[in-house]
Motif scaffolding. Structure first.
Motif, PDB file in Angstrom:
ATOM      1  N   ILE A  81       0.828  -1.201   0.000  1.00  0.00           N
ATOM      2  CA  ILE A  81       0.000   0.000   0.000  1.00  0.00           C
ATOM      3  C   ILE A  81       0.869   1.259   0.000  1.00  0.00           C
ATOM      4  O   ILE A  81       0.615   2.216  -0.749  1.00  0.00           O
ATOM      5  N   ALA A  82       1.909   1.272   0.834  1.00  0.00           N
ATOM      6  CA  ALA A  82       2.786   2.441   0.880  1.00  0.00           C
ATOM      7  C   ALA A  82       3.469   2.670  -0.460  1.00  0.00           C
ATOM      8  O   ALA A  82       3.609   3.810  -0.921  1.00  0.00           O
ATOM      9  N   PHE A  83       3.876   1.593  -1.123  1.00  0.00           N
ATOM     10  CA  PHE A  83       4.545   1.723  -2.420  1.00  0.00           C
ATOM     11  C   PHE A  83       3.592   2.279  -3.471  1.00  0.00           C
ATOM     12  O   PHE A  83       3.943   3.191  -4.227  1.00  0.00           O
ATOM     13  N   ILE A  84       2.371   1.731  -3.527  1.00  0.00           N
ATOM     14  CA  ILE A  84       1.408   2.203  -4.525  1.00  0.00           C
ATOM     15  C   ILE A  84       1.056   3.671  -4.301  1.00  0.00           C
ATOM     16  O   ILE A  84       0.974   4.463  -5.241  1.00  0.00           O
ATOM     17  N   PHE A  85       0.865   4.049  -3.036  1.00  0.00           N
ATOM     18  CA  PHE A  85       0.479   5.425  -2.736  1.00  0.00           C
ATOM     19  C   PHE A  85       1.594   6.416  -3.060  1.00  0.00           C
ATOM     20  O   PHE A  85       1.318   7.530  -3.523  1.00  0.00           O
ATOM     21  N   THR A  86       2.829   6.051  -2.771  1.00  0.00           N
ATOM     22  CA  THR A  86       3.940   6.993  -2.952  1.00  0.00           C
ATOM     23  C   THR A  86       4.515   6.957  -4.354  1.00  0.00           C
ATOM     24  O   THR A  86       5.377   7.781  -4.679  1.00  0.00           O
ATOM     25  N   LEU A  87       4.078   6.038  -5.188  1.00  0.00           N
ATOM     26  CA  LEU A  87       4.619   5.949  -6.537  1.00  0.00           C
ATOM     27  C   LEU A  87       4.470   7.259  -7.313  1.00  0.00           C
ATOM     28  O   LEU A  87       5.416   7.672  -8.011  1.00  0.00           O
ATOM     29  N   PRO A  88       3.322   7.972  -7.235  1.00  0.00           N
ATOM     30  CA  PRO A  88       3.229   9.247  -7.965  1.00  0.00           C
ATOM     31  C   PRO A  88       4.221  10.302  -7.488  1.00  0.00           C
ATOM     32  O   PRO A  88       4.521  11.239  -8.224  1.00  0.00           O
ATOM     33  N   LEU A  89       4.734  10.147  -6.264  1.00  0.00           N
ATOM     34  CA  LEU A  89       5.662  11.151  -5.745  1.00  0.00           C
ATOM     35  C   LEU A  89       7.034  11.058  -6.398  1.00  0.00           C
ATOM     36  O   LEU A  89       7.823  12.015  -6.338  1.00  0.00           O
ATOM     37  N   PHE A 111      -1.556  12.101  -6.096  1.00  0.00           N
ATOM     38  CA  PHE A 111      -1.589  11.270  -4.888  1.00  0.00           C
ATOM     39  C   PHE A 111      -2.999  10.755  -4.622  1.00  0.00           C
ATOM     40  O   PHE A 111      -3.202   9.568  -4.330  1.00  0.00           O
ATOM     41  N   ILE A 112      -3.991  11.646  -4.734  1.00  0.00           N
ATOM     42  CA  ILE A 112      -5.372  11.268  -4.452  1.00  0.00           C
ATOM     43  C   ILE A 112      -5.891  10.290  -5.499  1.00  0.00           C
ATOM     44  O   ILE A 112      -6.573   9.300  -5.179  1.00  0.00           O
ATOM     45  N   VAL A 113      -5.604  10.548  -6.767  1.00  0.00           N
ATOM     46  CA  VAL A 113      -6.065   9.648  -7.822  1.00  0.00           C
ATOM     47  C   VAL A 113      -5.423   8.272  -7.669  1.00  0.00           C
ATOM     48  O   VAL A 113      -6.088   7.232  -7.818  1.00  0.00           O
ATOM     49  N   GLY A 114      -4.132   8.227  -7.349  1.00  0.00           N
ATOM     50  CA  GLY A 114      -3.478   6.943  -7.121  1.00  0.00           C
ATOM     51  C   GLY A 114      -4.096   6.186  -5.963  1.00  0.00           C
ATOM     52  O   GLY A 114      -4.265   4.959  -6.021  1.00  0.00           O
ATOM     53  N   ALA A 115      -4.475   6.923  -4.906  1.00  0.00           N
ATOM     54  CA  ALA A 115      -5.114   6.280  -3.762  1.00  0.00           C
ATOM     55  C   ALA A 115      -6.497   5.760  -4.117  1.00  0.00           C
ATOM     56  O   ALA A 115      -6.870   4.635  -3.753  1.00  0.00           O
ATOM     57  N   SER A 116      -7.280   6.558  -4.854  1.00  0.00           N
ATOM     58  CA  SER A 116      -8.642   6.144  -5.171  1.00  0.00           C
ATOM     59  C   SER A 116      -8.676   4.973  -6.139  1.00  0.00           C
ATOM     60  O   SER A 116      -9.642   4.203  -6.154  1.00  0.00           O
ATOM     61  N   ALA A 173      -3.837   0.072   6.792  1.00  0.00           N
ATOM     62  CA  ALA A 173      -3.844   1.318   7.562  1.00  0.00           C
ATOM     63  C   ALA A 173      -2.424   1.824   7.803  1.00  0.00           C
ATOM     64  O   ALA A 173      -2.153   3.032   7.701  1.00  0.00           O
ATOM     65  N   THR A 174      -1.507   0.911   8.101  1.00  0.00           N
ATOM     66  CA  THR A 174      -0.113   1.309   8.303  1.00  0.00           C
ATOM     67  C   THR A 174       0.498   1.843   7.011  1.00  0.00           C
ATOM     68  O   THR A 174       1.223   2.844   7.021  1.00  0.00           O
ATOM     69  N   GLY A 175       0.214   1.175   5.895  1.00  0.00           N
ATOM     70  CA  GLY A 175       0.731   1.638   4.618  1.00  0.00           C
ATOM     71  C   GLY A 175       0.210   3.022   4.255  1.00  0.00           C
ATOM     72  O   GLY A 175       0.968   3.864   3.749  1.00  0.00           O
ATOM     73  N   ILE A 176      -1.067   3.260   4.502  1.00  0.00           N
ATOM     74  CA  ILE A 176      -1.644   4.576   4.226  1.00  0.00           C
ATOM     75  C   ILE A 176      -0.976   5.641   5.094  1.00  0.00           C
ATOM     76  O   ILE A 176      -0.603   6.725   4.607  1.00  0.00           O
ATOM     77  N   SER A 227     -12.534   4.145   2.759  1.00  0.00           N
ATOM     78  CA  SER A 227     -13.127   3.282   1.740  1.00  0.00           C
ATOM     79  C   SER A 227     -12.218   2.109   1.399  1.00  0.00           C
ATOM     80  O   SER A 227     -12.692   0.999   1.148  1.00  0.00           O
ATOM     81  N   ILE A 228     -10.920   2.356   1.370  1.00  0.00           N
ATOM     82  CA  ILE A 228      -9.976   1.269   1.084  1.00  0.00           C
ATOM     83  C   ILE A 228     -10.089   0.179   2.149  1.00  0.00           C
ATOM     84  O   ILE A 228     -10.132  -1.021   1.836  1.00  0.00           O
ATOM     85  N   LEU A 229     -10.176   0.561   3.403  1.00  0.00           N
ATOM     86  CA  LEU A 229     -10.264  -0.418   4.490  1.00  0.00           C
ATOM     87  C   LEU A 229     -11.580  -1.190   4.439  1.00  0.00           C
ATOM     88  O   LEU A 229     -11.597  -2.417   4.608  1.00  0.00           O
ATOM     89  N   THR A 230     -12.682  -0.486   4.208  1.00  0.00           N
ATOM     90  CA  THR A 230     -13.977  -1.179   4.164  1.00  0.00           C
ATOM     91  C   THR A 230     -14.087  -2.058   2.918  1.00  0.00           C
ATOM     92  O   THR A 230     -14.709  -3.120   2.968  1.00  0.00           O
ATOM     93  N   THR A 231     -13.477  -1.638   1.805  1.00  0.00           N
ATOM     94  CA  THR A 231     -13.532  -2.446   0.588  1.00  0.00           C
ATOM     95  C   THR A 231     -12.723  -3.726   0.746  1.00  0.00           C
ATOM     96  O   THR A 231     -13.141  -4.793   0.284  1.00  0.00           O
ATOM     97  N   ILE A 232     -11.568  -3.638   1.387  1.00  0.00           N
ATOM     98  CA  ILE A 232     -10.785  -4.850   1.670  1.00  0.00           C
ATOM     99  C   ILE A 232     -11.608  -5.808   2.522  1.00  0.00           C
ATOM    100  O   ILE A 232     -11.659  -7.020   2.257  1.00  0.00           O
TER     101      ILE A 232
END
Length: 326
Positions: A81-89, A111-116, A173-176, A227-232
């Motif tokens: 999760i941390a890798f996917i979120f920070t990839l746009p950075l 960042f937001i689009v990558g997260a969504s 949650a930790t990755g986020i 939403s990510i947590l509830t979807t998982i």
């Protein structure tokens, strides 16, 4: 572009491969030492956790084994999760970034689009985690082993399901949190003080930027993370439920688990979510609190819907385990 993707993939795989190599080397060193000493195996007494002392020995050992597996899954989930979120950075800005009036605004948008859109990427991990939980209880020697041990099937089921589900939720949650901390450390709180309007004249080719920025201003990052947590949770419970469904019987009277149903469900779900995320979140997904695209978030009360459905699915899967032929 290909070189950048290759570098990103190597960066993602490096800690996983390093951990695997370290674990293999530790096992080989322990085996070599045992063979060199030629001494009978005497297990080292392990300190017992205070919360586990009331459990029988068989249950305590079973629980500790699965907690160790859950710990590994937690680490992998957090890193993914941390890798996917920070990839746009760390990616090279696209051609569309030149249209944006502000680097911080474009960075926050990426960042937001990558997260969504990250939901599409960890679906596979959730799928295999759900199958790994339910498959050993459905068929084969391990399923027969569980039903002949002094451990109730209910204890086996809840230990497997809750340990894996908790590890995935905690890891996500930790990755986020880690990705958000990296964003702040590198660029500061870039979501603050964004202008209410684009501070420049727009040309005929800027309509997409205007629309995206208008959606960005009303997008809730906190709702996307929730939403990510509830979807998982919802997706994992659906896999467990479908994987535990009553079996089909072949002519040989062998049980054929319906694991192909959740396996077929994954690509279908990914296609539907990918299609919906490009055109705005539909009312159906908003009701399930699946926040897919820029725009106003679903009402917070909707977050209870996937949690309730997940509880129903897991409870149904538990009832199915009482009526399975091994």
């Amino acid at each position: 572009m290909i070189a950048h993707l290759s570098l990103s993939f190597l960066t993602f795989m490096l800690p996983i491969v390093a951990a695997a190599v370290w674990k293999i080397r530790s096992i080989l060193r322990a085996a070599a030492k045992a063979e060199q000493d030629a001494l009978p195996f005497v297990p080292t007494p392990q300190p017992e956790a205070a919360l586990l002392r009331g459990l029988p020995s068989a249950r305590r050992i079973f629980l500790l084994q699965h907690l160790k597996v859950a710990g590994s899954l937690y680490a992998v989930m957090a890193w993914t999760i941390a890798f996917i979120f920070t990839l746009p950075l760390f990616t090279v800005a696209s051609a569309n970034s030149d249209k944006w009036f502000n680097h911080s605004a474009y960075l926050w948008y990426s960042f937001i689009v990558g997260a969504s859109h990250s939901t599409q990427f960890f679906f596979t991990m959730v799928l295999f985690s759900g199958i790994a939980v339910i498959m050993p209880m459905r068929f084969g020697p391990e399923a027969r082993f569980y039903r002949t041990r002094p451990i109730p099937v209910s204890f086996v089921f809840w230990t497997k399901v809750l340990s894996v589900l908790t590890a995935m939720i905690a890891g996500a949650a930790t990755g986020i949190a880690l990705a958000f901390a990296i964003l702040v450390a590198l660029h500061g709180p870039i979501w603050h003080n964004l202008p209410a309007t684009i501070p420049r004249l727009l040309g005929p080719d800027d309509s997409d930027v205007a629309q995206l920025y208008a959606g960005l201003l009303v997008t809730s990052a906190h709702s996307i993370f929730l939403s990510i947590l509830t979807t998982i949770t919802l997706f994992f419970s659906l896999v467990v439920f479908l994987g535990s469904a009553p079996v089909l019987r072949l002519r040989s009277n062998a049980a054929l688990p319906l694991l192909m149903i959740p396996a077929a469900f994954v690509p279908l779900a990914i296609v539907i979510i990918s299609f919906s995320s490009n055109g705005g979140t539909s009312y159906f997904f908003r009701t399930l609190y699946i926040y897919l695209s820029l725009g106003p978030p679903p009402p917070l009360i909707y977050a209870l819907v996937p949690i309730a459905l997940a509880a129903i699915c897991i409870t149904g899967a538990r009832l199915f385990t009482n009526h399975q032929d091994i």
